[in-house]
Design a protein around this motif. Sequence first.
Motif, PDB file in Angstrom:
ATOM      1  N   ASP A  37      -5.821   4.129  -6.362  1.00 52.10           N
ATOM      2  CA  ASP A  37      -6.931   3.458  -7.037  1.00 52.10           C
ATOM      3  C   ASP A  37      -6.801   1.945  -6.923  1.00 52.10           C
ATOM      4  O   ASP A  37      -7.769   1.243  -6.667  1.00 52.10           O
ATOM      5  CB  ASP A  37      -6.963   3.846  -8.525  1.00 52.10           C
ATOM      6  CG  ASP A  37      -7.270   5.325  -8.676  1.00 52.10           C
ATOM      7  OD1 ASP A  37      -7.936   5.886  -7.772  1.00 52.10           O
ATOM      8  OD2 ASP A  37      -6.823   5.916  -9.684  1.00 52.10           O
ATOM      9  N   ASP A  38      -5.581   1.480  -7.114  1.00 57.13           N
ATOM     10  CA  ASP A  38      -5.337   0.033  -7.037  1.00 57.13           C
ATOM     11  C   ASP A  38      -4.860  -0.316  -5.624  1.00 57.13           C
ATOM     12  O   ASP A  38      -3.718  -0.055  -5.269  1.00 57.13           O
ATOM     13  CB  ASP A  38      -4.282  -0.352  -8.085  1.00 57.13           C
ATOM     14  CG  ASP A  38      -4.053  -1.854  -8.139  1.00 57.13           C
ATOM     15  OD1 ASP A  38      -4.530  -2.568  -7.228  1.00 57.13           O
ATOM     16  OD2 ASP A  38      -3.377  -2.307  -9.089  1.00 57.13           O
TER      17      ASP A  38
ATOM     18  N   GLY B 284      -4.835  -4.759   1.269  1.00 52.30           N
ATOM     19  CA  GLY B 284      -4.888  -5.067  -0.166  1.00 52.30           C
ATOM     20  C   GLY B 284      -5.095  -6.537  -0.516  1.00 52.30           C
ATOM     21  O   GLY B 284      -6.143  -6.930  -0.998  1.00 52.30           O
TER      22      GLY B 284
ATOM     23  N   TYR C   1       2.495   1.047  -0.384  1.00 57.44           N
ATOM     24  CA  TYR C   1       2.611  -0.395  -0.663  1.00 57.44           C
ATOM     25  C   TYR C   1       3.322  -1.106   0.508  1.00 57.44           C
ATOM     26  O   TYR C   1       4.534  -1.060   0.630  1.00 57.44           O
ATOM     27  CB  TYR C   1       3.382  -0.588  -1.969  1.00 57.44           C
ATOM     28  CG  TYR C   1       3.099  -1.877  -2.706  1.00 57.44           C
ATOM     29  CD1 TYR C   1       2.494  -2.965  -2.078  1.00 57.44           C
ATOM     30  CD2 TYR C   1       3.433  -2.022  -4.055  1.00 57.44           C
ATOM     31  CE1 TYR C   1       2.234  -4.134  -2.759  1.00 57.44           C
ATOM     32  CE2 TYR C   1       3.185  -3.195  -4.752  1.00 57.44           C
ATOM     33  CZ  TYR C   1       2.581  -4.249  -4.097  1.00 57.44           C
ATOM     34  OH  TYR C   1       2.333  -5.410  -4.772  1.00 57.44           O
TER      35      TYR C   1
ATOM     36  N   VAL D  57      -4.432  -3.239  -4.325  1.00 58.21           N
ATOM     37  CA  VAL D  57      -3.567  -4.426  -4.246  1.00 58.21           C
ATOM     38  C   VAL D  57      -2.151  -4.066  -4.702  1.00 58.21           C
ATOM     39  O   VAL D  57      -1.171  -4.559  -4.162  1.00 58.21           O
ATOM     40  CB  VAL D  57      -4.148  -5.573  -5.093  1.00 58.21           C
ATOM     41  CG1 VAL D  57      -3.197  -6.760  -5.131  1.00 58.21           C
ATOM     42  CG2 VAL D  57      -5.487  -6.013  -4.498  1.00 58.21           C
ATOM     43  N   ARG D  58      -2.074  -3.177  -5.673  1.00 58.47           N
ATOM     44  CA  ARG D  58      -0.770  -2.744  -6.170  1.00 58.47           C
ATOM     45  C   ARG D  58      -0.705  -1.221  -6.194  1.00 58.47           C
ATOM     46  O   ARG D  58      -0.678  -0.606  -7.250  1.00 58.47           O
ATOM     47  CB  ARG D  58      -0.538  -3.287  -7.585  1.00 58.47           C
ATOM     48  CG  ARG D  58       0.336  -4.524  -7.597  1.00 58.47           C
ATOM     49  CD  ARG D  58       0.483  -5.042  -9.027  1.00 58.47           C
ATOM     50  NE  ARG D  58      -0.503  -6.081  -9.312  1.00 58.47           N
ATOM     51  CZ  ARG D  58      -0.398  -7.328  -8.837  1.00 58.47           C
ATOM     52  NH1 ARG D  58       0.609  -7.673  -8.104  1.00 58.47           N
ATOM     53  NH2 ARG D  58      -1.314  -8.228  -9.136  1.00 58.47           N
ATOM     54  N   PRO D  59      -0.685  -0.617  -5.030  1.00 55.68           N
ATOM     55  CA  PRO D  59      -0.706   0.848  -4.966  1.00 55.68           C
ATOM     56  C   PRO D  59       0.675   1.448  -5.267  1.00 55.68           C
ATOM     57  O   PRO D  59       1.636   0.707  -5.468  1.00 55.68           O
ATOM     58  CB  PRO D  59      -1.092   1.126  -3.521  1.00 55.68           C
ATOM     59  CG  PRO D  59      -0.568  -0.052  -2.765  1.00 55.68           C
ATOM     60  CD  PRO D  59      -0.608  -1.225  -3.693  1.00 55.68           C
TER      61      PRO D  59
ATOM     62  N   GLY E 157      -0.056  -4.775   0.020  1.00 54.72           N
ATOM     63  CA  GLY E 157      -0.884  -3.794  -0.674  1.00 54.72           C
ATOM     64  C   GLY E 157      -1.151  -2.582   0.199  1.00 54.72           C
ATOM     65  O   GLY E 157      -0.408  -2.308   1.145  1.00 54.72           O
TER      66      GLY E 157
END
Length: 582
Positions: A480-481, A578, A490, A483-485, A450
């Motif tokens: 924003d995410d 992440g 990533y 964990v899964r950018p 992440g």
Amino acid sequence: EILDEQDMEDSAKEAADDEQNQVEPEQFDAKLQKGDESNSELQMAAPIDDLQKRDWHDYTAMERDAQRVGIGEQGKIAKLDDESVRENEQKVSIENGFNGLLSDSISVNRSLPDIRHIDCRKKLYLRKLPTVSVVIIFFDEYLSVLMRSVHSLINRSPPELLKEIILVDDFSDRAYLNKELEDYIVNHFAVGLVRVVRLPQRTGLIGARSAGARNATADVLIFLDSHVEANYNWLPPLLEPIAINKRAAVCPFIDVIDHSNFNYRAQDEGARGGFDWQFFYKRLPLLPEDLKHPTEPFKSPVMAGGLFAISAEFFWELGGYDEGLDIWGGEQYELSFKIWMCGGEMYDAPCSRVGHIYRGPRKSIPSPRKGDYLHKNYKRVAEVWMDEYKNYLYANGEGIYERVDAGDLTAQKAIRTKLKCKSFKWFMENVAFDLMKSYPPFDPPDYASGAIQNLGDQTKCVDTLGRSRHNRLGIYHCADDLVRPQRSQYWSLSWKRDLRLRRKKDCMDVQIWGENAPVWLWDCHGQQGNQYWYYDYQTKLIMHGKEGKRCMELLPSTEELVVNKCDVSNSYMRWSFGFVNK
Ligand code: UD2
Ligand code: MN
């Protein structure tokens, strides 16, 4: 195992000292009693002759070699001084993958450095050893390199053991491999010692070796590539294990002959042979007991392929090679699996050394076949020998194996049934027992993945800044995410402990060990070292290097990503990752 190795050597040394080579009967009696006593009659009758050992070194030849001086002698780095040939040198190099022109200036009888373990010099081997047919296959080999291979064999083999050298021409294009080669042989070698077998069409190395083996008449077959040099006393250590067990196959240590300067050197301290699940040949570490006896042959799961000795009887008992294997590749696995699974053993003999030219850059040659022969070969080996493990190979093949047709395998499967060979699982658990750990078929899960978010400034994450590899990494506004950018943020901390861009072969790499060391995006090398990272999810430090003393840091003033001495109190050195796989 009737005899203690050391005892056997001691008595053999005495035997060698004795002019008539007569061994006092009591010496052997004492030792033979260590064997199965109930069967002492048989033990006593064991042919005493077979237990006698001798020193096989040819000291005269070794001394003569030690005196040799000149280009490439003693296996030293060689070089052509004549500037005017430089262009031609390049041309010949690119055609062959090695410096052929330089080879022409080095004696075909050149001397080599004796780089064996020092104790090999004192080793004695059985007095009675089997005879040998050497099979050398070639396709368009460079003449002086091929001839140096042959001379080295003749110069360094006891004449009573070397029965013949069979050169198999796999339908070469190069004209000098016809008459010029024949003339050379007639003019330089004893009548009948070196023979050429010509194949009427291109068959590939497996078919060529089989043709050579069918022509061979000695007890043991030794297969070699056509660009090798045998080192001092190479033969007895290869033959003794076969004299003891006719189902043993034995490989020499393969040394490196440099393709550009013909320097002769060791590749490493020795290793066991293995493979990964794309069927690349890999090396497995020696075992502690192998290291304890550095001159003794040790068991190896898989041969490199090119250079080995096997008794002709055992080779044919195994059905020889699968001749459905075309041109190049996979035969080393086929034969190795077969040897182990069907009642044999395979060894590497450290006191036997043969140099091999590992090719350098070479111009691409049009394929002699239309289809993908390599994966066809691999599939044949997998289908016949690997049982359920074949699926690991296929899973790593990106669909190739579904597309190739392995052809008819009836004859190969029949051999496996007839010889009542063991399962591949047995092979993996008993012979290649450490392979799965060193070369797992699937990458084990990542330690973390992440976005890598800075805790000093939580709006900032490690980012490629849209740059490609071989550039410095930077930091950017976090996705924003976490964990899964998006792709540029990533990261995965992989099982190899490198920090890579997800699903890519780009890794975080630090190239200096000083202050404010920049973090680069570089090709993943999988060797840890300067790409080794450790995430401590408790302190939230991302440590670089195995010492765990240097950590990733964001320099807030310049917004640079660097590595410095770890300091938990510095929040710019602490990161949230992440998803962490605890
Ligand atoms: C390695 C092995 C080689 C073989 C191969 C896999 C060593 C040092 N070498 O290849 O023996 O096991 O892996 O298959 O372990 N040749 C022919 N006909 C052909 C192609 C090649 O006769 O169609 C000959 C060639 O001249 C050479 C031998 O086969 O003598 C091996 O070929 P290579 O030297 O190009 O392969 P190498 O050393 O990369
Ligand atoms: Mn080769």
